[in-house]
Design an enzyme around this catalytic site. Sequence first.
Site, mmCIF file in Angstrom:
data_model
loop_
_atom_site.group_PDB
_atom_site.id
_atom_site.type_symbol
_atom_site.label_atom_id
_atom_site.label_comp_id
_atom_site.label_asym_id
_atom_site.label_seq_id
_atom_site.Cartn_x
_atom_site.Cartn_y
_atom_site.Cartn_z
ATOM 1 N N ILE A 1 71.351 31.600 76.260
ATOM 2 C CA ILE A 1 70.625 32.643 76.998
ATOM 3 C C ILE A 1 69.595 33.376 76.132
ATOM 4 O O ILE A 1 68.614 33.897 76.647
ATOM 5 C CB ILE A 1 71.638 33.634 77.646
ATOM 6 C CG1 ILE A 1 70.958 34.625 78.574
ATOM 7 C CG2 ILE A 1 72.441 34.386 76.614
ATOM 8 C CD1 ILE A 1 71.928 35.479 79.403
ATOM 9 N N ASP B 1 76.002 28.482 75.307
ATOM 10 C CA ASP B 1 75.299 29.510 76.079
ATOM 11 C C ASP B 1 74.028 29.847 75.295
ATOM 12 O O ASP B 1 74.091 30.482 74.239
ATOM 13 C CB ASP B 1 76.222 30.734 76.241
ATOM 14 C CG ASP B 1 75.587 31.856 77.044
ATOM 15 O OD1 ASP B 1 74.340 31.911 77.112
ATOM 16 O OD2 ASP B 1 76.338 32.692 77.590
ATOM 17 N N TYR C 1 80.512 38.043 72.905
ATOM 18 C CA TYR C 1 80.007 38.918 73.988
ATOM 19 C C TYR C 1 81.185 39.458 74.806
ATOM 20 O O TYR C 1 81.957 38.663 75.360
ATOM 21 C CB TYR C 1 79.055 38.071 74.833
ATOM 22 C CG TYR C 1 78.700 38.570 76.213
ATOM 23 C CD1 TYR C 1 78.180 39.846 76.411
ATOM 24 C CD2 TYR C 1 78.853 37.739 77.329
ATOM 25 C CE1 TYR C 1 77.838 40.275 77.683
ATOM 26 C CE2 TYR C 1 78.508 38.162 78.601
ATOM 27 C CZ TYR C 1 78.005 39.434 78.773
ATOM 28 O OH TYR C 1 77.672 39.864 80.025
ATOM 29 N N LYS D 1 67.306 37.461 79.553
ATOM 30 C CA LYS D 1 66.936 37.971 78.226
ATOM 31 C C LYS D 1 65.524 37.529 77.834
ATOM 32 O O LYS D 1 64.713 38.338 77.430
ATOM 33 C CB LYS D 1 67.924 37.476 77.167
ATOM 34 C CG LYS D 1 69.381 37.620 77.547
ATOM 35 C CD LYS D 1 69.806 39.066 77.748
ATOM 36 C CE LYS D 1 71.237 39.158 78.242
ATOM 37 N NZ LYS D 1 71.675 40.520 78.492
HETATM 38 C C1 LIG Z 1 75.895 35.563 75.728
HETATM 39 C C2 LIG Z 1 75.676 36.053 77.132
HETATM 40 N N1 LIG Z 1 75.994 35.256 78.158
HETATM 41 C C3 LIG Z 1 75.827 35.671 79.415
HETATM 42 C C4 LIG Z 1 75.319 36.926 79.714
HETATM 43 C C5 LIG Z 1 75.141 37.321 81.156
HETATM 44 O O1 LIG Z 1 73.785 37.190 81.504
HETATM 45 P P1 LIG Z 1 73.221 37.279 82.999
HETATM 46 O O2 LIG Z 1 72.563 38.610 83.110
HETATM 47 O O3 LIG Z 1 72.194 36.194 83.095
HETATM 48 O O4 LIG Z 1 74.332 37.109 83.925
HETATM 49 C C6 LIG Z 1 74.972 37.783 78.676
HETATM 50 C C7 LIG Z 1 74.465 39.127 78.962
HETATM 51 O O5 LIG Z 1 74.393 39.995 78.131
HETATM 52 C C8 LIG Z 1 75.147 37.342 77.349
HETATM 53 O O6 LIG Z 1 74.841 38.109 76.308
#
Ligand SMILES: Cc1ncc(COP(=O)(O)O)c(C=O)c1O
Length: 469
Positions: free
Chosen positions: A232, A230, A145, A272
């Site tokens: 997410i 992570d 990312y 997400k």
């Molecule tokens: C792998 C990953 N980590 C963290 C984030 C950041 O997310 P947040 O909007 O919750 O700060 C993203 C956002 O695209 C992401 O893809």
Amino acid sequence: MGLLSGKATCNTHGQDSSYFLGWQEYEKNPYDEVQNPTGIIQMGLAENQLSFDLLESWLDRNPDAAGFKRDGQSIFRELALFQDYHGLPAFKKALVEFMSEIRGNKVTFDTSKIVLTAGATSANETLMFCLAEPGEAFLLPTPYYPGFDRDLKWRTGVEIVPIQCTSLNGFQITETAIEEAYQLAQKRHLKVKGVLVTNPSNPLGTTMSRNELNLLVNIITEKNIHLISDEIYSGTVFSSPGFVSIMEILKDRNCENTQVWNRVHIVYSLSKDLGLPGFRVGAIYSNDDMVVAAATKMSSFGLVSSQTQYLLSALLSDKKFTQNYISENKKRLKQRHRKLVSGLEKAGISCLKSNAGLFCWVDMRHLLRSNTFEAEMELWKKIVYDVKLNISPGSSCHCTEPGWFRVCFANMSEDTLKLSMQRLKAFVDSITTTLHNQSNHQSIKNSRRRSLTKWVFRLSFDDRVTGER
Ligand SMILES: Cc1ncc(COP(=O)(O)O)c(C=O)c1O
């Protein structure tokens, strides 16, 4: 300029990356079906807009939560004064239960081990502050990312050392790749403090296998380092193989209450899975009490507002709603993913087989003029400026092979996705015709040259033969 700090003036934030430049170009000329039908379509933003109607109808059915009332009575004053960095207990309870539900209730989470943060962005940075000194390193598998350069490095001074994964095995992590990254860090005199992975992966859209997860646990045990997972995108897994959380692996290996147990930390967010990036709700989950205590203190710099916590604790504790939301959202993501893959196929483009996330990892290596990152940028610029699609080049995700692009599919309507695929097909047809014409032209030239050579050769041979005669 001289009056500002080094941090304010350095350019390690990563905003010059093509990932963010593409967004800027989109902002200048955003596509709108009615107002600007020839504008740029945003396919570089990992947003989930597919299930808003489910959230909106829940709000309609629950006016008390939306109006900050409890049993019909306003709790406005209570919420206006609440600013405890431990968070609302009811919200933390609802959040950990939601996290378990997403993991098929195979693992449970304890509210005393969770720290609320303003999104995963803040969670990742906070963990860096807790686990590493400036100049120490975390190993990250590529592609990763693009925001991590900002989140992990910029303010903390922590370094990222890439674990180079390749298309040869679908970009999976191998022991050799980790070992090479570790050696590279040592060569650069960087102390390695841990490995950070995203599972499911952004930008690959794939879940990590049990083999990869076991390998990671082995490595962090052997090297005595941390692991950040992570997760997410954990609620976006729409096809098999299903999602396996690192917590499940630790439980299977009976790691509870071992040292390794304390060195694994999970990052989560509702940006997400619930499609709420604007609400700024994230979390760190750690088995290490010291990390939880330090991160809780640091969370003062990025708290989740009390209104948001109140509203979401009502939403997430509605089990009928969460169950339906999780399964319906996955169904919609699966359909949308299929639409993108078949649209790409019609344009002669394939992508990495994926089962999660809000994007595909698309293989456009055959459209490159040469196998270089310059050619990747050239193609990317054509796609942004001529085709008017903002996609993210693999180089912005630190991919080591030119020609891969991340294409998002859940932040637009189905019609917009259809239009984007029509634009892409027309572009690919035009460049393949040009390439075809060029190669035809070249082969005519080559065959003329060959005939000429033969003719000259024959002439000189005849001459020679005649002369020899
Ligand atoms: C792998 C990953 N980590 C963290 C984030 C950041 O997310 P947040 O909007 O919750 O700060 C993203 C956002 O695209 C992401 O893809």
